[in-house]
Design a protein around this motif. Structure first.
Motif, PDB file in Angstrom:
ATOM      1  N   VAL A  41       0.948  -1.198   0.050  1.00 31.23           N
ATOM      2  CA  VAL A  41       0.023  -0.022  -0.004  1.00 31.23           C
ATOM      3  C   VAL A  41       0.939   1.231   0.146  1.00 31.23           C
ATOM      4  O   VAL A  41       2.132   1.247   0.202  1.00 31.23           O
ATOM      5  N   CYS A  42       0.245   2.414  -0.420  1.00 36.37           N
ATOM      6  CA  CYS A  42       0.962   3.550  -0.284  1.00 36.37           C
ATOM      7  C   CYS A  42       1.024   3.941   1.221  1.00 36.37           C
ATOM      8  O   CYS A  42       0.223   3.800   1.874  1.00 36.37           O
ATOM      9  N   ASP A  43       2.335   4.371   1.554  1.00 38.57           N
ATOM     10  CA  ASP A  43       2.797   4.506   2.977  1.00 38.57           C
ATOM     11  C   ASP A  43       1.990   5.889   3.501  1.00 38.57           C
ATOM     12  O   ASP A  43       1.935   6.068   4.547  1.00 38.57           O
ATOM     13  N   ARG A  44       1.467   6.745   2.591  1.00 35.71           N
ATOM     14  CA  ARG A  44       0.832   8.127   3.066  1.00 35.71           C
ATOM     15  C   ARG A  44      -0.558   7.981   3.035  1.00 35.71           C
ATOM     16  O   ARG A  44      -1.232   8.693   3.919  1.00 35.71           O
ATOM     17  N   CYS A  45      -1.224   7.148   2.120  1.00 40.61           N
ATOM     18  CA  CYS A  45      -2.652   7.306   1.919  1.00 40.61           C
ATOM     19  C   CYS A  45      -3.392   5.877   2.296  1.00 40.61           C
ATOM     20  O   CYS A  45      -4.612   6.003   2.212  1.00 40.61           O
ATOM     21  N   GLY A  46      -2.607   4.789   2.109  1.00 38.41           N
ATOM     22  CA  GLY A  46      -2.919   3.451   2.406  1.00 38.41           C
ATOM     23  C   GLY A  46      -3.799   2.811   0.817  1.00 38.41           C
ATOM     24  O   GLY A  46      -4.339   1.796   1.009  1.00 38.41           O
ATOM     25  N   ARG A  56       9.961  -1.493   2.438  1.00 39.12           N
ATOM     26  CA  ARG A  56      10.057  -0.208   2.368  1.00 39.12           C
ATOM     27  C   ARG A  56       9.239   0.669   1.965  1.00 39.12           C
ATOM     28  O   ARG A  56       8.022   0.241   1.348  1.00 39.12           O
ATOM     29  N   ALA A  57       9.123   2.053   2.035  1.00 35.45           N
ATOM     30  CA  ALA A  57       8.145   3.043   1.814  1.00 35.45           C
ATOM     31  C   ALA A  57       7.844   3.155   0.418  1.00 35.45           C
ATOM     32  O   ALA A  57       8.690   3.559  -0.305  1.00 35.45           O
ATOM     33  N   GLU A  58       6.493   2.969  -0.121  1.00 31.68           N
ATOM     34  CA  GLU A  58       6.357   3.270  -1.649  1.00 31.68           C
ATOM     35  C   GLU A  58       5.001   4.204  -1.388  1.00 31.68           C
ATOM     36  O   GLU A  58       4.178   4.273  -0.570  1.00 31.68           O
ATOM     37  N   TYR A  59       4.898   4.998  -2.681  1.00 31.23           N
ATOM     38  CA  TYR A  59       3.837   5.747  -2.579  1.00 31.23           C
ATOM     39  C   TYR A  59       2.805   6.288  -3.933  1.00 31.23           C
ATOM     40  O   TYR A  59       3.654   5.540  -5.122  1.00 31.23           O
ATOM     41  N   CYS A  60       1.839   6.364  -4.078  1.00 32.02           N
ATOM     42  CA  CYS A  60       0.772   6.412  -5.081  1.00 32.02           C
ATOM     43  C   CYS A  60       1.360   7.723  -5.818  1.00 32.02           C
ATOM     44  O   CYS A  60       1.943   8.580  -5.191  1.00 32.02           O
ATOM     45  N   ASP A  61       0.838   7.681  -7.152  1.00 31.35           N
ATOM     46  CA  ASP A  61       1.058   8.845  -8.003  1.00 31.35           C
ATOM     47  C   ASP A  61       0.627  10.134  -7.003  1.00 31.35           C
ATOM     48  O   ASP A  61       0.953  11.293  -7.317  1.00 31.35           O
ATOM     49  N   ASP A  62      -0.621  10.117  -6.743  1.00 29.99           N
ATOM     50  CA  ASP A  62      -1.223  11.074  -6.099  1.00 29.99           C
ATOM     51  C   ASP A  62      -0.403  11.888  -4.904  1.00 29.99           C
ATOM     52  O   ASP A  62      -0.241  13.003  -4.637  1.00 29.99           O
ATOM     53  N   GLN A  71       2.158  12.466   7.619  1.00 27.55           N
ATOM     54  CA  GLN A  71       3.397  11.856   7.599  1.00 27.55           C
ATOM     55  C   GLN A  71       2.851  10.534   6.838  1.00 27.55           C
ATOM     56  O   GLN A  71       3.627   9.884   6.070  1.00 27.55           O
ATOM     57  N   ARG A  72       2.124   9.253   7.383  1.00 25.56           N
ATOM     58  CA  ARG A  72       1.929   8.365   7.213  1.00 25.56           C
ATOM     59  C   ARG A  72       0.397   8.016   7.187  1.00 25.56           C
ATOM     60  O   ARG A  72      -0.250   8.525   7.915  1.00 25.56           O
ATOM     61  N   GLY A  73      -0.063   7.119   6.392  1.00 24.85           N
ATOM     62  CA  GLY A  73      -1.500   6.505   6.239  1.00 24.85           C
ATOM     63  C   GLY A  73      -2.025   5.327   5.992  1.00 24.85           C
ATOM     64  O   GLY A  73      -1.234   4.748   5.193  1.00 24.85           O
ATOM     65  N   ARG A  74      -3.116   4.708   6.519  1.00 23.20           N
ATOM     66  CA  ARG A  74      -3.603   3.332   6.297  1.00 23.20           C
ATOM     67  C   ARG A  74      -5.187   3.446   6.137  1.00 23.20           C
ATOM     68  O   ARG A  74      -5.806   4.373   6.690  1.00 23.20           O
ATOM     69  N   ALA A 110      -3.406  -0.426  11.018  1.00 22.66           N
ATOM     70  CA  ALA A 110      -2.621   0.565  11.608  1.00 22.66           C
ATOM     71  C   ALA A 110      -1.416   0.083  12.125  1.00 22.66           C
ATOM     72  O   ALA A 110      -0.359   1.000  12.612  1.00 22.66           O
ATOM     73  N   ARG A 111      -1.211  -1.026  12.322  1.00 24.27           N
ATOM     74  CA  ARG A 111      -0.093  -1.373  13.061  1.00 24.27           C
ATOM     75  C   ARG A 111       1.222  -0.986  12.694  1.00 24.27           C
ATOM     76  O   ARG A 111       2.341  -0.726  13.506  1.00 24.27           O
ATOM     77  N   PRO A 112       1.566  -0.859  11.147  1.00 22.32           N
ATOM     78  CA  PRO A 112       2.948  -0.203  11.030  1.00 22.32           C
ATOM     79  C   PRO A 112       3.101   1.340  11.114  1.00 22.32           C
ATOM     80  O   PRO A 112       4.215   1.756  11.167  1.00 22.32           O
ATOM     81  N   ILE A 113       1.944   1.964  11.305  1.00 23.85           N
ATOM     82  CA  ILE A 113       2.182   3.298  11.739  1.00 23.85           C
ATOM     83  C   ILE A 113       1.782   3.667  13.086  1.00 23.85           C
ATOM     84  O   ILE A 113       2.322   4.799  13.564  1.00 23.85           O
ATOM     85  N   VAL A 114       1.649   2.944  13.837  1.00 23.04           N
ATOM     86  CA  VAL A 114       1.098   3.399  15.469  1.00 23.04           C
ATOM     87  C   VAL A 114       2.435   3.203  16.228  1.00 23.04           C
ATOM     88  O   VAL A 114       3.446   2.297  16.177  1.00 23.04           O
ATOM     89  N   THR A 115       2.762   4.250  16.948  1.00 26.35           N
ATOM     90  CA  THR A 115       3.733   4.442  17.808  1.00 26.35           C
ATOM     91  C   THR A 115       3.475   4.728  19.164  1.00 26.35           C
ATOM     92  O   THR A 115       2.541   5.202  19.453  1.00 26.35           O
ATOM     93  N   PRO A 116       4.441   4.445  19.928  1.00 25.34           N
ATOM     94  CA  PRO A 116       4.036   4.318  21.563  1.00 25.34           C
ATOM     95  C   PRO A 116       3.936   5.941  21.806  1.00 25.34           C
ATOM     96  O   PRO A 116       4.700   6.698  21.370  1.00 25.34           O
TER      97      PRO A 116
END
Length: 238
Positions: A41-46, A56-62, A71-74, A110-116
């Motif tokens: 998935v796109c690391d910014r919008c899911g 590694r982080a990948e991003y859609c055209d938008d 910063q990140r999205g799912r 959300a597990r990849p983007i949730v931080t303590p």
């Protein structure tokens, strides 16, 4: 007692009402009809991307073109088929019971983007819409997700400064114009956001205009970062 209740009130699918193995679940056919987002998935919008997830982080055209303030999205699922049906049932059908299973789907996404130490925050409704609907579906989702993920939750961190018209039928530019300046920080909540990682939660993402305005409000108040999480993502070719 629980066994007796299970006999009297056997578990039913939250979508179609057919028997299931556990409470607050989907039957097999409804699960298969629900377009959960998996894989790369796109690391910014899911949004779903072609190819394999190589860590590694990948991003859609938008998201390569637009200046997203977060910063990140799912997203848990696509806003189509049974995904759309479930979102509309929660939003307009008073199906608050759906927040419980939806929080499981949200947490998985959300597990990849949730931080303590993250602060979970819903996108707000204007008070007139809240009065009419009686609840904010995004706040119900964020409350259930925060409880499950062990995050702090502030349901009123953000406020709608003005009532906006519906986003339906507007193009991307029109959506951004419609919500410009519509969301602000609660005047007594600034101490909660400063230097915190914020997790913005909404029911549906289309263009990302509403989430962008909400993220800008958090960053303007000193948030360390903002990530976004939605129950459903409108497919970009929809």
């Amino acid at each position: 007692m629980q066994s007796a209740l299970a006999v009297l009130f056997p578990p039913q699918c939250i979508s179609c009402g057919e028997p299931t193995d556990a409470d607050f679940g989907l039957c097999g056919p409804c699960w298969r009809a629900t377009p959960f987002i998996t894989g790369l998935v796109c690391d910014r919008c899911g949004a779903s991307l072609p190819g394999e997830d190589e860590g590694r982080a990948e991003y859609c055209d938008d998201c390569l073109t637009l200046a997203r303030p977060w910063q990140r999205g799912r997203a848990a699922m696509l806003y189509t088929d049974n995904g759309r049906k479930l979102v509309l049932a929660l939003k307009h059908g008073d199906r608050l019971d759906l927040a419980r299973p939806a929080s499981d789907w949200l947490l998985r996404a959300a597990r990849p983007i949730v931080t303590p130490g993250m602060l979970a925050v819903p996108v707000p409704l204007h008070w007139t819409r809240l009065l009419k609907r009686r609840f904010n579906q995004s706040a119900e989702l964020s409350k259930a997700l925060a409880r499950k993920a062990g995050l702090d939750h502030c349901p009123d961190l953000l406020q709608r400064a003005r009532r906006t018209e519906s986003q339906d039928g507007r193009d991307r530019d029109g959506r951004f114009r419609n919500v410009a300046g519509a969301i602000r920080l609660h005047p007594r909540r600034g101490n909660l956001v400063r230097d915190r990682d914020i997790l913005l939660i909404d029911d549906v993402m289309t263009s990302g205009a509403t989430l962008a305005v909400a993220a800008d409000a958090c960053l303007g108040a000193g948030a360390a970062s903002v990530s976004v999480l939605v129950l459903a993502r409108v497919a970009k070719d929809a």
